[in-house]
Every structure is written in structure tokens, then in C-alpha cells.
Design an enzyme around this catalytic site. Structure first.
Site, PDB file in Angstrom:
ATOM      1  N   ASP A  44      -3.921  13.016   9.494  1.00  0.00           N
ATOM      2  CA  ASP A  44      -3.334  11.785   8.966  1.00  0.00           C
ATOM      3  C   ASP A  44      -4.433  10.797   8.607  1.00  0.00           C
ATOM      4  O   ASP A  44      -5.131  10.281   9.488  1.00  0.00           O
ATOM      5  CB  ASP A  44      -2.414  11.152  10.020  1.00  0.00           C
ATOM      6  CG  ASP A  44      -1.738   9.885   9.496  1.00  0.00           C
ATOM      7  OD1 ASP A  44      -0.651   9.999   8.906  1.00  0.00           O
ATOM      8  OD2 ASP A  44      -2.314   8.785   9.661  1.00  0.00           O
ATOM      9  N   TYR A  49      -8.243   3.560   5.437  1.00  0.00           N
ATOM     10  CA  TYR A  49      -9.169   3.964   6.520  1.00  0.00           C
ATOM     11  C   TYR A  49     -10.586   4.221   5.988  1.00  0.00           C
ATOM     12  O   TYR A  49     -11.521   4.400   6.754  1.00  0.00           O
ATOM     13  CB  TYR A  49      -8.672   5.220   7.246  1.00  0.00           C
ATOM     14  CG  TYR A  49      -7.294   5.133   7.858  1.00  0.00           C
ATOM     15  CD1 TYR A  49      -6.625   3.916   7.968  1.00  0.00           C
ATOM     16  CD2 TYR A  49      -6.639   6.267   8.317  1.00  0.00           C
ATOM     17  CE1 TYR A  49      -5.339   3.843   8.517  1.00  0.00           C
ATOM     18  CE2 TYR A  49      -5.360   6.196   8.875  1.00  0.00           C
ATOM     19  CZ  TYR A  49      -4.722   4.975   8.951  1.00  0.00           C
ATOM     20  OH  TYR A  49      -3.455   4.919   9.498  1.00  0.00           O
ATOM     21  N   LYS A  74      -2.024   7.620   2.560  1.00  0.00           N
ATOM     22  CA  LYS A  74      -1.119   6.472   2.401  1.00  0.00           C
ATOM     23  C   LYS A  74      -1.614   5.519   1.322  1.00  0.00           C
ATOM     24  O   LYS A  74      -2.818   5.346   1.133  1.00  0.00           O
ATOM     25  CB  LYS A  74      -1.010   5.697   3.727  1.00  0.00           C
ATOM     26  CG  LYS A  74      -0.731   6.566   4.935  1.00  0.00           C
ATOM     27  CD  LYS A  74      -0.524   5.767   6.197  1.00  0.00           C
ATOM     28  CE  LYS A  74      -0.591   6.662   7.425  1.00  0.00           C
ATOM     29  NZ  LYS A  74      -1.955   6.927   7.891  1.00  0.00           N
ATOM     30  N   HIS A 107       2.160   2.514   2.876  1.00  0.00           N
ATOM     31  CA  HIS A 107       1.574   2.111   4.168  1.00  0.00           C
ATOM     32  C   HIS A 107       2.247   0.869   4.767  1.00  0.00           C
ATOM     33  O   HIS A 107       2.428   0.760   5.975  1.00  0.00           O
ATOM     34  CB  HIS A 107       0.070   1.855   3.967  1.00  0.00           C
ATOM     35  CG  HIS A 107      -0.754   2.020   5.194  1.00  0.00           C
ATOM     36  ND1 HIS A 107      -2.045   2.488   5.177  1.00  0.00           N
ATOM     37  CD2 HIS A 107      -0.495   1.780   6.491  1.00  0.00           C
ATOM     38  CE1 HIS A 107      -2.532   2.521   6.405  1.00  0.00           C
ATOM     39  NE2 HIS A 107      -1.610   2.091   7.222  1.00  0.00           N
TER      40      HIS A 107
END
Ligand code: NAP
Length: 282
Positions: A44, A49, A74, A107
Site C-alpha cells: 500500500d 508518500y 492513492k 486519498h
């Protein structure tokens, strides 16, 4: 590995590896390689990120067939809206060095999510996104998306752990055929999750750690989990949760830890919504 079957028949491992807050390229790549090495087959990540390149490189270096890996990314809030979402998916695919995603999530539930959803529906129909879903959507926002669009979200990834258990959200999601996925299964260690007296004492009965009890409790509820750790021994510990079963009594006693409140922030807080919305670019 136990799997769940999503509402479009796509199969998803019930346990995966989350890479939030592992931004450094070599560190993230090493972690994902370690996770694949010990048997994880679901990763994930997210554009936010800033580690999609490392994840993609690790999957290739692992030598495991791409088809064996369930890969989630996402859409960050900066790219909500129809055209921006199409561009964002392309960017994620390039960074991840792949031509499809197993699951793509909105997200955050703010901005033009309907425009994003329609772009995701198109990419879902052409096979680029095998399943599409949302994250951080409360039931009202999920229902708004369902009734105003064609494809029902396959997944809703929401904060879920012993201190914010979300049984009601889970009931709502099940009624609407949306898979409940937990983020921060350990509440990122808040409230001393790993030394919690109740979790440790339950763990002693099964010769398991508090972390393993939490993951097993979520899995027995049918909730998908994606724990994060940078330590290989913990990566291994967190997947060793399929060789025991919590009793009904132990499952119930964990309910006493629920505070029914987020340990981070509420997605219904006007100040939070304002903060996020200031980050929308288009
Ligand atoms: P988490 O998995 O609840 O907790 C991670 C923390 O627990 C780290 O500090 C880790 O430390 C520690 N830890 C992990 N396993 C352990 C073990 N067996 N024993 C002791 N400590 C342990 O938090 P999270 O990373 O926020 O959530 C998991 C994943 O959910 C993320 O990586 C991300 O993929 C996703 N997520 C999504 C959203 C969203 O908005 N959709 C938000 C947050 C997270 P070390 O790393 O030092 O071992």
C-alpha cells in the site's frame, strides 16, 4: 494468505504492507524487498508518500511476477478533478514502473471527488485500474459517491484500530458491499498500543505479541490490514497471524478499548477541511 473478494470479484490479500513515512528511497526499497521476501504480496503506497519509485523498483528487483503482487496507490488532494486525476494515475504508473494498479483510492474526501471518480471509472473500464475505491470517507460521503456514480467503491480505507474500532462504519460498508480496510492498525503506537495491558495479556494466552493480537482481531472481523514497520523482524512478526484464532471472549474484550474517536484528526473538522482544500492546485 487469506484473501477477500472485492465487489467486482478482484481478490485482495487480507494483509499487506504499508509504506507511509518511509520516504527515503533505499530504505523504502529495502523494506519492500524484505516484505516480499517474508511473504507479503500486497503493498500500500500513495502519491503523497513520495516513495512510489522505490516501491516499483523493489517489486521489479524482487523477481516476483507483477501479477502476484496486489499494488495499491492513492490520488493526492492536489490532483482532484477529472483531468488532473487522469494525469496523476499516469504519473503513479510511471513511478511504479507498471501499466496497471490493482487498487487506486481517492486519498481524501475533499474537493471535486466526483470528477476524480469519473476519471477513475474510465480507467477502471479500460483495465488500467483493476479496482477503485476511497479512503477517509465517512458513510455520508460514501453514499454520496455511490448514488451519483456508476461504479460502487470496492474499498474504503479508514483509520481503524483498538482505540477507534468503527463497528458502525463496518456495518454500513458491508451493507453497501464496500470492503473495510484499516489504516494505522496500531494507531501508530499511540496510547502505548504495544504494551497495552489487555492486548499483552491476551497475547500471553496465544504466545503472540500485542501487535499480532491487534492484526488478528481486525482480520477476524474481516477488515483488511496494512501494518507498517521498517524492521524486518517486525515485518515477519506482523504476517505471522494466521496460525491462531482469538476466542469470541477475547474478540469482545478488545471492544472495551474503543474510545470511538480518531487518534489523529477528524475528516469532519472544518479547520481540517480548510487546511486540505488549500492544497488543491486546480
Ligand atoms: P501503524 O501501522 O499503525 O503503525 C506503525 C508504527 O508501529 C511504526 O512506528 C512501527 O515502528 C510500529 N510497529 C509496527 N509493527 C510493530 C511491531 N510488531 N512491534 C512494535 N512496533 C511496531 O501506522 P501507519 O503506518 O500510519 O499505518 C499503516 C499503513 O496504513 C501506512 O503505512 C499506510 O500505507 C496506510 N495509511 C493510510 C492513511 C490514509 O489516509 N489512507 C493514513 C495513514 C496510514 P517501526 O517502523 O519503527 O518498526
Amino acid at each position: 494468505m487469506k484473501i477477500v473478494v472485492l465487489n467486482n470479484c478482484v481478490k485482495m490479500p487480507i494483509l499487506g504492507y504499508g509504506v507511509y513515512q518511509i520516504a527515503a528511497y533505499y530504505e523504502c526499497k529495502r523494506c519492500v524487498l524484505d516484505a516480499i521476501d517474508v511473504g507479503y504480496r500486497s503493498i500500500d503506497t500513495a502519491a503523497a508518500y513520495q516513495n512510489e519509485e522505490a516501491v516499483g523498483a523493489a517489486i521489479i528487483e524482487s523477481g516476483v511476477d507483477r501479477k502476484e503482487i496486489f499494488l495499491t496507490s492513492k490520488l493526492w488532494i492536489s490532483h482532484v478533478g477529472y483531468e488532473a486525476t487522469k494525469k496523476a494515475v499516469e504519473e503513479s504508473l510511471n513511478k511504479l514502473q507498471t501499466d496497471y494498479l490493482d487498487l487506486y483510492l481517492i486519498h481524501q474526501p475533499f474537493g471535486d471527488v466526483h470528477g476524480s471518480w469519473r476519471a477513475m471509472e474510465k480507467l477502471y473500464h479500460d483495465g488500467t485500474l483493476k479496482a477503485i475505491g476511497v479512503s477517509n470517507f465517512h458513510p455520508d460521503r460514501v453514499m454520496d459517491l455511490i448514488v451519483n456514480n456508476e461504479v460502487v467503491p470496492a474499498v474504503n480505507q479508514i483509520e481503524t484500530h483498538p482505540f477507534y474500532q468503527r463497528y458502525e462504519d463496518q456495518r454500513f460498508l458491508e451493507e453497501n458491499d464496500v470492503q473495510h480496510e484499516s489504516w494505522a492498525p496500531f494507531a501508530e503506537g499511540k496510547n502505548n498500543t504495544f504494551s497495552n495491558e489487555l492486548l499483552v495479556s491476551i497475547g500471553e494466552k496465544y504466545n503472540k505479541s500485542a501487535a499480532q493480537i491487534v492484526l488478528r482481531w481486525l482480520i477476524q472481523r474481516g477488515v483488511v490490514v496494512i501494518p507498517k514497520t521498517v524492521h524486518k523482524e517486525r515485518i515477519k512478526e506482523n504476517i505471522e497471524v494466521f496460525d491462531f484464532e482469538l476466542s469470541d471472549g477475547d474478540m469482545e474484550s478488545i471492544q472495551s478499548l474503543d474510545t470511538s474517536k480518531s487518534q489523529f484528526f477528524s475528516h469532519r473538522d472544518p479547520e481540517i477541511i480548510q487546511w486540505f482544500s488549500e492544497r488543491i492546485e486546480n
